[in-house]
Design a protein around this motif. Structure first.
Motif, mmCIF file in Angstrom:
data_model
loop_
_atom_site.group_PDB
_atom_site.id
_atom_site.type_symbol
_atom_site.label_atom_id
_atom_site.label_comp_id
_atom_site.label_asym_id
_atom_site.label_seq_id
_atom_site.Cartn_x
_atom_site.Cartn_y
_atom_site.Cartn_z
ATOM 1 N N ALA A 23 19.936 -6.904 9.356
ATOM 2 C CA ALA A 23 18.925 -6.716 10.893
ATOM 3 C C ALA A 23 17.834 -5.700 10.549
ATOM 4 C CB ALA A 23 19.977 -6.311 11.916
ATOM 5 N N ARG A 24 18.280 -4.490 9.839
ATOM 6 C CA ARG A 24 16.884 -3.616 9.747
ATOM 7 C C ARG A 24 15.882 -4.211 8.791
ATOM 8 N NH1 ARG A 24 21.666 -0.194 8.476
ATOM 9 N NH2 ARG A 24 22.050 1.338 9.943
ATOM 10 N N LYS A 25 16.089 -5.256 7.981
ATOM 11 C CA LYS A 25 15.038 -5.840 6.900
ATOM 12 C C LYS A 25 14.322 -6.422 8.100
ATOM 13 C CE LYS A 25 17.871 -5.658 2.789
ATOM 14 N NZ LYS A 25 18.491 -6.381 1.931
ATOM 15 N N LEU A 26 14.895 -7.381 8.867
ATOM 16 C CA LEU A 26 14.089 -8.664 9.933
ATOM 17 C C LEU A 26 13.692 -7.563 11.054
ATOM 18 C CD1 LEU A 26 13.400 -11.274 9.730
ATOM 19 C CD2 LEU A 26 15.307 -11.615 11.187
ATOM 20 N N HIS A 27 14.246 -6.795 11.498
ATOM 21 C CA HIS A 27 13.839 -6.210 12.603
ATOM 22 C C HIS A 27 13.886 -4.694 12.541
ATOM 23 C CE1 HIS A 27 14.112 -9.757 15.252
ATOM 24 N NE2 HIS A 27 15.034 -10.183 14.254
ATOM 25 N N PRO A 28 13.019 -3.968 11.913
ATOM 26 C CA PRO A 28 12.949 -2.638 11.601
ATOM 27 C C PRO A 28 12.510 -1.837 12.800
ATOM 28 C CG PRO A 28 11.213 -3.614 10.695
ATOM 29 C CD PRO A 28 11.847 -4.726 11.259
ATOM 30 N N GLU A 29 12.051 -2.572 13.968
ATOM 31 C CA GLU A 29 11.578 -1.838 14.983
ATOM 32 C C GLU A 29 12.704 -1.489 15.925
ATOM 33 O OE1 GLU A 29 11.762 -6.157 15.694
ATOM 34 O OE2 GLU A 29 10.822 -4.728 14.214
ATOM 35 N N LEU A 30 13.880 -2.119 16.064
ATOM 36 C CA LEU A 30 15.140 -1.801 16.802
ATOM 37 C C LEU A 30 15.777 -0.474 16.214
ATOM 38 C CD1 LEU A 30 16.477 -5.282 17.029
ATOM 39 C CD2 LEU A 30 14.882 -4.108 18.700
ATOM 40 N N ASP A 31 16.527 0.063 16.930
ATOM 41 C CA ASP A 31 17.486 1.207 16.690
ATOM 42 C C ASP A 31 18.972 0.560 16.200
ATOM 43 O OD1 ASP A 31 15.414 3.140 17.207
ATOM 44 O OD2 ASP A 31 16.043 3.278 19.421
ATOM 45 N N TYR A 32 19.510 1.332 15.226
ATOM 46 C CA TYR A 32 20.620 0.930 14.816
ATOM 47 C C TYR A 32 21.779 2.059 14.738
ATOM 48 C CZ TYR A 32 18.042 -3.326 13.639
ATOM 49 O OH TYR A 32 17.263 -4.216 13.565
ATOM 50 N N ALA A 33 23.309 1.442 14.905
ATOM 51 C CA ALA A 33 24.226 2.569 14.771
ATOM 52 C C ALA A 33 25.446 2.025 14.029
ATOM 53 C CB ALA A 33 24.545 3.103 16.172
ATOM 54 N N GLU A 34 25.976 2.616 13.316
ATOM 55 C CA GLU A 34 27.124 2.129 12.624
ATOM 56 C C GLU A 34 28.358 2.061 13.107
ATOM 57 O OE1 GLU A 34 27.004 0.857 9.136
ATOM 58 O OE2 GLU A 34 24.886 1.731 8.845
ATOM 59 N N ASP A 35 28.435 2.953 14.295
ATOM 60 C CA ASP A 35 29.568 3.120 15.119
ATOM 61 C C ASP A 35 29.404 2.517 16.309
ATOM 62 O OD1 ASP A 35 31.945 3.631 16.318
ATOM 63 O OD2 ASP A 35 31.563 5.963 16.455
ATOM 64 N N PRO A 36 30.236 1.511 16.824
ATOM 65 C CA PRO A 36 30.063 0.785 18.069
ATOM 66 C C PRO A 36 30.309 1.766 19.262
ATOM 67 C CG PRO A 36 32.004 0.015 17.224
ATOM 68 C CD PRO A 36 31.248 0.995 16.197
ATOM 69 N N VAL A 37 30.677 2.782 19.044
ATOM 70 C CA VAL A 37 31.190 3.825 20.424
ATOM 71 C C VAL A 37 29.780 4.762 20.409
ATOM 72 C CG1 VAL A 37 32.482 5.867 21.004
ATOM 73 C CG2 VAL A 37 33.656 3.802 19.750
ATOM 74 N N ALA A 38 29.589 5.137 19.056
ATOM 75 C CA ALA A 38 28.315 6.284 19.130
ATOM 76 C C ALA A 38 27.074 5.315 19.548
ATOM 77 C CB ALA A 38 28.085 6.711 17.725
ATOM 78 N N ALA A 39 27.033 3.962 19.307
ATOM 79 C CA ALA A 39 25.976 3.296 19.716
ATOM 80 C C ALA A 39 25.696 3.245 21.408
ATOM 81 C CB ALA A 39 26.199 1.768 19.106
ATOM 82 N N THR A 40 26.788 3.475 22.033
ATOM 83 C CA THR A 40 26.629 3.444 23.487
ATOM 84 C C THR A 40 26.147 4.811 24.369
ATOM 85 O OG1 THR A 40 29.034 4.191 23.767
ATOM 86 C CG2 THR A 40 28.391 1.643 23.484
ATOM 87 N N GLU A 41 25.934 5.639 23.380
ATOM 88 C CA GLU A 41 25.620 7.191 23.933
ATOM 89 C C GLU A 41 24.363 6.979 24.882
ATOM 90 O OE1 GLU A 41 26.304 10.885 24.524
ATOM 91 O OE2 GLU A 41 27.468 9.826 22.746
ATOM 92 N N ASP A 42 24.695 7.511 26.046
ATOM 93 C CA ASP A 42 23.520 7.509 27.083
ATOM 94 C C ASP A 42 22.999 5.857 27.559
ATOM 95 O OD1 ASP A 42 23.532 10.216 27.248
ATOM 96 O OD2 ASP A 42 22.186 10.365 25.856
ATOM 97 N N ALA A 43 23.778 4.812 27.077
ATOM 98 C CA ALA A 43 23.181 3.495 27.524
ATOM 99 C C ALA A 43 23.518 3.301 28.999
ATOM 100 C CB ALA A 43 24.246 2.386 26.724
ATOM 101 N N GLU A 44 22.402 2.635 29.390
ATOM 102 C CA GLU A 44 22.596 2.089 30.704
ATOM 103 C C GLU A 44 23.140 0.709 30.909
ATOM 104 O OE1 GLU A 44 18.782 3.172 32.882
ATOM 105 O OE2 GLU A 44 18.203 3.749 30.908
ATOM 106 N N LEU A 45 23.136 0.127 29.703
ATOM 107 C CA LEU A 45 23.761 -1.350 29.865
ATOM 108 C C LEU A 45 24.068 -1.587 28.557
ATOM 109 C CD1 LEU A 45 24.157 -3.988 31.329
ATOM 110 C CD2 LEU A 45 21.676 -4.647 30.477
ATOM 111 N N VAL A 46 25.445 -2.333 28.329
ATOM 112 C CA VAL A 46 26.048 -2.681 27.086
ATOM 113 C C VAL A 46 25.909 -4.042 27.184
ATOM 114 C CG1 VAL A 46 27.921 -2.609 25.628
ATOM 115 C CG2 VAL A 46 27.527 -0.599 26.745
ATOM 116 N N LEU A 47 25.440 -4.774 25.952
ATOM 117 C CA LEU A 47 25.712 -6.175 25.996
ATOM 118 C C LEU A 47 26.511 -6.666 24.747
ATOM 119 C CD1 LEU A 47 21.627 -7.156 26.056
ATOM 120 C CD2 LEU A 47 23.344 -6.877 27.998
ATOM 121 N N HIS A 48 27.706 -7.309 24.982
ATOM 122 C CA HIS A 48 28.264 -8.070 23.988
ATOM 123 C C HIS A 48 28.115 -9.233 23.592
ATOM 124 C CE1 HIS A 48 32.425 -10.016 22.989
ATOM 125 N NE2 HIS A 48 32.236 -9.039 21.871
ATOM 126 N N LEU A 49 27.341 -9.510 22.299
ATOM 127 C CA LEU A 49 26.519 -10.516 22.188
ATOM 128 C C LEU A 49 27.128 -11.371 20.698
ATOM 129 C CD1 LEU A 49 22.835 -9.651 22.867
ATOM 130 C CD2 LEU A 49 24.717 -10.605 24.188
#
Length: 437
Positions: A365-391
């Motif tokens: 994903a990083r190679k194709l979409h470097p403009e997005l942010d990434y997190a290895e841990d799904p819990v840490a990925a939700t830090e200060d999130a206003e919305l979570v999408l389960h995709l």
């Protein structure tokens, strides 16, 4: 027996390892030196459940080897499987057959004796005669080279099982009673003897098999998603409706789950390629239902965007959104035509701060979409999130604690676009939940 596999991408590497598992001596050939080096070390250059162990076991014994030499491959065996990629042409829905014709053209000049070339790559119907003409014109053995069509029906993350224990085995030949049939039956003897249905047919039917199967599967998924749209307008329960339909043995329950739709390197490509070839054959009216199948699938992705606007407002600039999932489905690191990444990219384009997490697919994903942010841990990925999408419906996501996550997020809003989370637990923890039903 000795066999070669020309092209060691996802299909070819899996097929090579499984042929070794069946007891054959196998030489995999690919022009990509880096890929061959990884495979020779006993690993796959991509994630597929159980494949690393299978490759490691058979490379260790020497029953599975890899090379970059067509000449070596031609000398090694008389049965050659071709499993190169046939992506869509840039700017077109038609298949790009360059890799297939290049591979055949490179191999043929070294075929000095009788041989069978069994093509596994997915192609538009009508390809076999052209390929056979090229091979026989270039091969010193001429007409003693038999071209067969042996389509694959692999599901990513189940590819080994689907190769060794397939639902059916399809063998297509130019003429009935081909000598190549007996040779391929010997290659697949263990599979055939286990009771696998074996269909021997003509080239054209075998060529159509994969595209038709994937088009049907795509239609089934889009049908239940179309019913979800109707249920949304009428107040009906699409989950219960899917259960009712799925109990009909003529329909079956597999794939009858409403959600964000299908992606990957097979269903979308083969659906579009099947339609494109039908149009070329002046049969475009016959595939109108497949056009709507594609349209429904695209609408499901947009529906996630629409629900996001409903929850966060029309202006998404600066909004922090977490996306669970990058792979097009669980059990793989394949991001081709991933619904999750398509939605993540669209939200980013609308100004949102999007953080993506996935157990296996982050590097791709990083190679194709470097403009997005990434997190290895799904819990840490939700830090200060206003919305979570389960995709992407990885099992890991179903075990996350909504109470713990509520302490990290600011919005406590969840869109379950796969329909596999227990939303009652999330609601009890104070979350506002939405689905695509």
């Amino acid at each position: 027996m000795r066999t070669t596999v020309i092209g060691c991408g996802y299909l070819g590497a899996t097929h090579a390892a499984c042929m070794a598992e069946l007891g054959h001596e196998v030489l995999g050939m690919d022009s990509d030196t880096d890929k061959v080096a990884v495979l020779a070390s006993g690993k796959a250059p991509f994630f597929e459940r159980g494949l690393d162990a299978l490759i490691a076991r058979h490379t260790a014994t020497g029953s599975l080897r890899f090379t970059t030499s067509y000449q070596e491959a031609a000398a090694f065996a008389d049965v050659h499987f071709i499993g190169v990629g046939t992506p869509q042409q840039p700017g077109s829905d038609s298949y790009d057959l360059a890799q297939l014709f290049d591979a055949a053209g490179e191999l043929a000049p070294y075929l000095s004796g009788p041989a069978v070339i069994a093509v596994k790559s997915t192609v538009p119907v009508g390809t076999a005669p052209r390929l056979a003409h090229l091979i026989r014109a270039a091969a010193p053995a001429g007409d003693r080279v038999e071209v067969a069509w042996n389509p694959e029906f692999l599901r990513e993350s189940f590819a080994i099982d689907d190769t060794l224990r397939p639902d059916r085995l399809v063998l297509g030949f130019q003429h009935a009673r081909s000598w190549g049939e007996s040779l391929l039956r010997e290659v697949f003897a263990k599979i055939i003897d286990s009771g696998t249905a074996t269909i021997v047919t003509d080239w054209a039917t075998a060529e159509l098999a994969k595209g038709a199967a994937n088009s049907f599967l795509a239609t089934k998924i889009s049908f239940i998603n179309a019913m979800a749209e109707v249920c949304g307008k009428s107040g009906a329960d699409v989950t219960a409706l899917a259960d009712i339909l799925g109990h009909d043995h003529r329909i079956g329950r597999h794939g009858m789950r409403p959600g964000i739709g299908f992606g990957g390197g097979c269903l979308p490509k083969d659906l579009r390629g099947f339609i494109a070839r039908a149009v070329e054959l002046d049969a475009g009216d016959a595939v109108g239902i497949l056009r709507e199948t594609h349209a429904v699938n695209e609408r499901r992705r947009q529906h996630v965007i629409d629900l996001t606007h409903e929850e966060l407002g029309s202006d998404l600039r600066g909004k922090r959104i977490t996306v669970w999932g990058a792979a097009f489905k669980p059990g793989t690191d394949d991001i081709r035509d991933s619904p999750a990444l398509a939605v993540a990219q669209k939200l980013h384009d609308l100004g949102a701060r999007v953080t993506v997490t996935d157990p296996e697919a982050l590097d791709n994903a990083r190679k194709l979409h470097p403009e997005l942010d990434y997190a290895e841990d799904p819990v840490a990925a939700t830090e200060d999130a206003e919305l979570v999408l389960h995709l992407t419906d990885w099992e890991q996501f179903t075990h996350l604690d909504p109470v713990r996550l509520a302490l990290r997020t600011t919005g406590h809003k969840l869109i379950d676009a796969r329909g596999t989370l227990d939303t009652r637990l999330w609601q009890a923890a104070g979350w506002i939940t939405r689905s695509l039903a």
